[in-house]
Design a protein around this motif. Structure first.
Motif, PDB file in Angstrom:
ATOM      1  N   UNK A 403     -24.381 -13.621   2.995  1.00 16.25           N
ATOM      2  CA  UNK A 403     -23.593 -12.413   3.251  1.00 16.25           C
ATOM      3  C   UNK A 403     -23.902 -11.900   4.640  1.00 16.25           C
ATOM      4  N   UNK A 404     -22.926 -11.181   5.216  1.00 15.72           N
ATOM      5  CA  UNK A 404     -23.085 -10.493   6.490  1.00 15.72           C
ATOM      6  C   UNK A 404     -22.761  -9.018   6.277  1.00 15.72           C
ATOM      7  N   UNK A 405     -23.564  -8.131   6.900  1.00 15.48           N
ATOM      8  CA  UNK A 405     -23.360  -6.688   6.752  1.00 15.48           C
ATOM      9  C   UNK A 405     -23.330  -6.036   8.129  1.00 15.48           C
ATOM     10  N   UNK A 406     -22.510  -4.972   8.254  1.00 12.17           N
ATOM     11  CA  UNK A 406     -22.516  -4.212   9.503  1.00 12.17           C
ATOM     12  C   UNK A 406     -23.607  -3.147   9.438  1.00 12.17           C
ATOM     13  N   UNK A 407     -23.664  -2.254  10.472  1.00 12.57           N
ATOM     14  CA  UNK A 407     -24.746  -1.265  10.526  1.00 12.57           C
ATOM     15  C   UNK A 407     -24.673  -0.235   9.417  1.00 12.57           C
ATOM     16  N   UNK A 408     -23.503  -0.106   8.753  1.00 10.49           N
ATOM     17  CA  UNK A 408     -23.350   0.843   7.648  1.00 10.49           C
ATOM     18  C   UNK A 408     -23.564   0.196   6.280  1.00 10.49           C
ATOM     19  N   UNK A 409     -23.960  -1.094   6.261  1.00  5.47           N
ATOM     20  CA  UNK A 409     -24.213  -1.780   4.999  1.00  5.47           C
ATOM     21  C   UNK A 409     -22.981  -2.365   4.340  1.00  5.47           C
ATOM     22  N   UNK A 410     -21.830  -2.334   5.030  1.00  3.08           N
ATOM     23  CA  UNK A 410     -20.598  -2.903   4.471  1.00  3.08           C
ATOM     24  C   UNK A 410     -20.534  -4.394   4.766  1.00  3.08           C
ATOM     25  N   UNK A 411     -20.091  -5.167   3.789  1.00  2.00           N
ATOM     26  CA  UNK A 411     -19.982  -6.617   3.958  1.00  2.00           C
ATOM     27  C   UNK A 411     -18.857  -6.946   4.927  1.00  2.00           C
ATOM     28  N   UNK A 412     -19.113  -7.885   5.821  1.00  2.00           N
ATOM     29  CA  UNK A 412     -18.097  -8.349   6.773  1.00  2.00           C
ATOM     30  C   UNK A 412     -17.982  -9.865   6.652  1.00  2.00           C
ATOM     31  N   UNK A 413     -16.850 -10.398   7.078  1.00  2.00           N
ATOM     32  CA  UNK A 413     -16.612 -11.837   6.964  1.00  2.00           C
ATOM     33  C   UNK A 413     -17.127 -12.614   8.164  1.00  2.00           C
ATOM     34  N   UNK A 414     -17.147 -11.989   9.346  1.00  2.00           N
ATOM     35  CA  UNK A 414     -17.534 -12.714  10.556  1.00  2.00           C
ATOM     36  C   UNK A 414     -18.102 -11.742  11.576  1.00  2.00           C
ATOM     37  N   UNK A 415     -18.872 -12.279  12.522  1.00  2.00           N
ATOM     38  CA  UNK A 415     -19.436 -11.492  13.623  1.00  2.00           C
ATOM     39  C   UNK A 415     -19.257 -12.283  14.907  1.00  2.00           C
ATOM     40  N   UNK A 416     -18.573 -11.701  15.873  1.00  2.00           N
ATOM     41  CA  UNK A 416     -18.298 -12.365  17.152  1.00  2.00           C
ATOM     42  C   UNK A 416     -19.354 -11.963  18.185  1.00  2.00           C
ATOM     43  N   UNK A 417     -19.357 -12.563  19.376  1.00  2.00           N
ATOM     44  CA  UNK A 417     -20.364 -12.237  20.391  1.00  2.00           C
ATOM     45  C   UNK A 417     -20.406 -10.749  20.744  1.00  2.00           C
ATOM     46  N   UNK A 418     -21.638 -10.255  20.919  1.00  2.00           N
ATOM     47  CA  UNK A 418     -21.844  -8.850  21.265  1.00  2.00           C
ATOM     48  C   UNK A 418     -21.885  -7.918  20.075  1.00  2.00           C
ATOM     49  N   UNK A 419     -21.679  -8.444  18.870  1.00  2.00           N
ATOM     50  CA  UNK A 419     -21.616  -7.605  17.675  1.00  2.00           C
ATOM     51  C   UNK A 419     -22.945  -7.693  16.922  1.00  2.00           C
ATOM     52  N   UNK A 420     -23.572  -6.546  16.574  1.00  2.00           N
ATOM     53  CA  UNK A 420     -24.786  -6.579  15.752  1.00  2.00           C
ATOM     54  C   UNK A 420     -24.419  -6.810  14.289  1.00  2.00           C
ATOM     55  N   UNK A 421     -25.224  -7.586  13.584  1.00  2.00           N
ATOM     56  CA  UNK A 421     -24.915  -7.914  12.198  1.00  2.00           C
ATOM     57  C   UNK A 421     -26.220  -8.145  11.440  1.00  2.00           C
ATOM     58  N   UNK A 422     -26.198  -7.828  10.150  1.00  2.00           N
ATOM     59  CA  UNK A 422     -27.355  -8.087   9.290  1.00  2.00           C
ATOM     60  C   UNK A 422     -27.065  -9.340   8.472  1.00  2.00           C
ATOM     61  N   UNK A 423     -28.004 -10.293   8.514  1.00  5.03           N
ATOM     62  CA  UNK A 423     -27.793 -11.615   7.918  1.00  5.03           C
ATOM     63  C   UNK A 423     -28.648 -11.752   6.666  1.00  5.03           C
ATOM     64  N   UNK A 424     -28.036 -12.232   5.591  1.00  9.44           N
ATOM     65  CA  UNK A 424     -28.726 -12.459   4.319  1.00  9.44           C
ATOM     66  C   UNK A 424     -28.656 -13.948   3.974  1.00  9.44           C
TER      67      UNK A 424
END
Length: 731
Positions: A403-424
């Protein structure tokens, strides 16, 4: 016939006695080694390191067995041979064998190796089962054990193929095709001194209340956020801690950033962490934007801040430099859009672009453990597009992204360059600052991790070997000095002295760590994220008061306090320090039951203060002398008591009072020549307990000591005071 029966009977009696002696000998532990009858009889005289007084018994037993040999049948002999394991006559040796490996090759126990090492110049106190022996010592041990050695065939070790993944930092991966490069959001790091308003500034930009939720009102982790500008642009912000303890986090923030916003409070000016932040930005060769905060305060002086920064090569545009300066008030939201526009303008000048195709590359900003999700990492993607199912490698661990999460804990499908993401999906928590590389498959990821573990092991072995060689050289020099001291003795006397000294040292060598020194503080450190643990360990590295109290870090890691931590603390008589972690009720009850201290904190400097208090409690109290009164000797005389003459001093108290219950000392020419109690204290002819300032008195000591006019009599009180550690962590 009767004579023949009698002879047989005598032989049986001799055999029985010999067997009893042989059994007694084989059951004895000689110099730490247990020897079987076959070993005793098989070894030649002088080749077995047994005490000489045991060999007459060996001869007696061998003779008795020789006389009675006809009584044992061939079948019985075969059975006995099957039961008793025979010692190998030839030992296969190789270079860099450990004590344990040599013992196994010889078919002996480790204590036998220690026994033979008594005849060498090796310091047995430093020899452990995994210690590496030199080739000369290996050969000597085998020979002294009555065996022969042969060198093992050298296996040609094939050079292991490098299976590491190509990294972007060394330009191992081919550069991106300029045709596929697309604009990406700038990564902006906010740096500055603690409590200068960095998080409040980010709150105002995000319209959130992050600062209100932080412990103590200070940031203690790296926070990665995206801010959407009204014009549609995106800016990735990294909020770093300003506290002195988090220097490594700030350095990590600048290494992945494009622009640094330096926040300085208008009323405080340039502070310690401000200077450090400027240095981090210079080392990373990242452009600066100056944000002078708290300009709404009456005591604010932005011009003073700009002038102070000139001393650190930060020259604002109005002084002819290239650093933009913006006066803001993060709390009231003044001029924030001006700051954001300045950031966007600088990003456009830098022409920040990235390749959103191909294998993913990135950097881990922070890592932590979550009870439900397992190991999690916050990362900035620098190349490629990260999606679920990607196989990543970082440090000595790997992940298949679940799973990938943004800074608010919402699941996202992809993260492009320059984007912070939480990786599980990580197998284990990687370290903050590690590079993230995408690989083709799970098998490839395992190959990369195995190679990195192998390289680390080889480096460790190389360092260990250097330490071992240095130790052996040191012991060899000590041995040569010892031999020079014993040069006047004969060879046998010299060997006897060395044998006794080494044997005593061997038996005093601790087999295991049974008890800890009382003046040692053992620590178990747990933190919520890797960066927090790193910051605490960096602080503990500055501990330089080992002579007062030793500091032993038994274990450190991430996650809440567990039963394993309690067990470790119990085994080492340690204390558990937790930073931004929890301990549930069952863990607390278990700790109370076993008498284990658990100290939980959310603010770094309070944790360090608590640690210093714990160190202070381990220090022995010191005795402090407090002066109660002072008197001068004006005259001397003696009093006869029975047949003895007792010296008496006529004194006048000029400060404080003299109390007979207290302790006294006699000072002559600034030297203390006596300490003790008074045997008498009189005012005129009356015995008194206390003499006050200005009064005259006569006194005698509990020791027959002559007084001199001008001596000082000091009355003092002894009090035990708790010591405090002299360790200064720097804040």
């Amino acid at each position: 016939m009767n004579q023949g029966l009698l002879l047989r009977f005598e032989n049986l009696v001799q055999l029985r006695g010999a067997c009893q002696q042989l059994r007694a000998l084989s059951s004895r532990k000689v110099c730490g080694a247990r020897w079987t009858p076959v070993e005793v009889s098989a070894h030649p005289m002088g080749s077995l390191p047994l005490h000489p007084q045991l060999w007459p018994k060996h001869r007696l037993i061998s003779a008795a067995l020789a006389q009675c040999r006809h009584l044992a049948t061939k079948e019985e002999t075969k059975k006995k041979k099957k039961k008793i394991p025979l010692t190998k006559g030839e030992v296969e040796i190789r270079q860099k064998m450990t004590v344990e490996e040599l013992a196994q090759a010889m078919g002996k126990d480790i204590d036998h190796i220690y026994e033979v090492l008594l005849y060498t110049n090796i310091n047995l106190d430093s020899v452990e089962p995994d210690s590496i022996l030199s080739e000369d010592h290996i050969k000597m041990i085998v020979q002294k054990s009555g065996m022969k050695y042969k060198s093992a065939k050298l296996k040609e070790e094939k050079e292991r193929k490098n299976t590491d993944a190509p990294c972007f930092c060394c330009n191992c991966r081919p550069p991106a095709d300029p045709a596929v490069l697309t604009p990406r959001p700038p990564v902006v790091t906010i740096l500055g001194h603690v409590d200068h308003g960095k998080t409040t500034l980010l709150d105002s930009l995000r319209k959130t209340q992050v600062a209100a939720m932080e412990a103590g009102g200070i940031t203690q982790h790296i926070g990665a956020f995206i801010v959407h500008m009204p014009s549609g642009e995106k800016i990735t912000f990294l909020d770093t801690p300003g506290h002195a303890a988090f220097s490594a986090m700030r350095a990590r923030g600048t290494n992945v950033t494009d622009i640094v916003i330096l926040v300085v409070a208008a009323e405080d000016g340039v502070m310690q962490q401000t200077i450090e932040s400027i240095q981090h930005a210079k080392n990373a060769e990242v452009p600066l934007i100056l944000a002078i905060n708290k300009c709404d305060k009456p005591e604010a002086d932005p011009e003073r801040v700009k002038k102070e920064l000139l001393a650190h090569d930060v020259v604002c545009e109005e002084f002819g430099g290239d650093v933009q300066a913006v006066n803001i008030s993060a709390l009231k939201g003044e001029n924030l859009m001006v700051l954001a526009e300045a950031t966007v303008a600088l990003a456009e000048m830098l022409e920040l672009k990235a390749d959103a195709t191909g294998l993913v590359e990135g950097t881990i900003i922070e890592s932590r453990k979550d009870k439900g999700k397992g190991p999690l990492t916050t990362a900035i993607i620098q190349r490629g597009t990260l999606r679920k199912g990607c196989v990543l490698v970082a440090g000595k661990t790997w992940a298949k992204v679940r799973f990938l999460f943004d800074e608010n804990g919402r699941a996202v499908d992809a993260a492009s360059p320059g984007i912070p993401v939480e990786i599980m999906g990580w197998k284990e928590c990687p370290s903050a600052g590690d590079e993230i590389l995408e690989v083709e498959s799970e098998q490839r990821a395992q190959e990369v991790v195995a190679w990195r573990a192998y390289v680390e092991q080889q480096e460790k072995m190389k360092k260990d070997l250097e330490v071992i060689e240095a130790k052996q050289k040191e012991h060899r020099l000590e041995y040569e000095k010892q031999q020079q001291k014993l040069a006047h003795l004969t060879w046998r006397q010299r060997k006897a002295v060395l044998y006794k000294a080494s044997k005593q040292l061997m038996f005093s060598r601790p087999k295991e760590r049974t008890e800890m020194d009382e003046n040692t503080l053992s620590l178990i450190v747990k933190g919520d994220v890797d960066g927090s643990v790193e910051a605490i360990l960096n602080i503990l590295d500055s501990y330089d008061c080992e002579d007062e109290c030793k500091l032993d870090i038994v274990y450190f890691g991430m996650g809440d306090i567990s039963e394993n931590d309690i067990s470790l603390a119990e085994a080492f008589n340690g204390v558990i320090f937790g930073f931004s972690v929890k301990a549930n009720e069952s863990i607390k009850k278990l700790a109370d039951k076993k008498g284990i201290k658990i100290k939980l904190h959310n603010i770094i400097y309070k944790l360090i203060e608590d640690l210093k208090d714990e160190l202070n409690s381990r220090l022995p109290p010191i005795v402090v002398e407090t002066t109660v009164g002072e008197a001068s000797v004006l005259d001397t005389f003696s009093v006869t008591v029975g047949k003895n003459k007792i010296p008496v001093a006529g004194c006048r108290v000029h400060k404080g009072l003299l109390d007979r219950k207290m302790k006294f000392k006699l000072i002559r020419n600034r030297d203390v020549i006596w300490k003790g109690c008074l045997s008498s204290l009189k005012h005129h002819k009356d015995d008194v307990q206390v003499i006050k300032t200005g009064m005259d008195c006569g006194l005698s000591l509990d020791k027959n000591l002559e007084f001199s006019i001008g001596d000082e009599i000091i009355c003092y009180e002894e009090k035990e005071v708790q010591q405090t550690t002299s360790w200064d962590p720097g804040f």
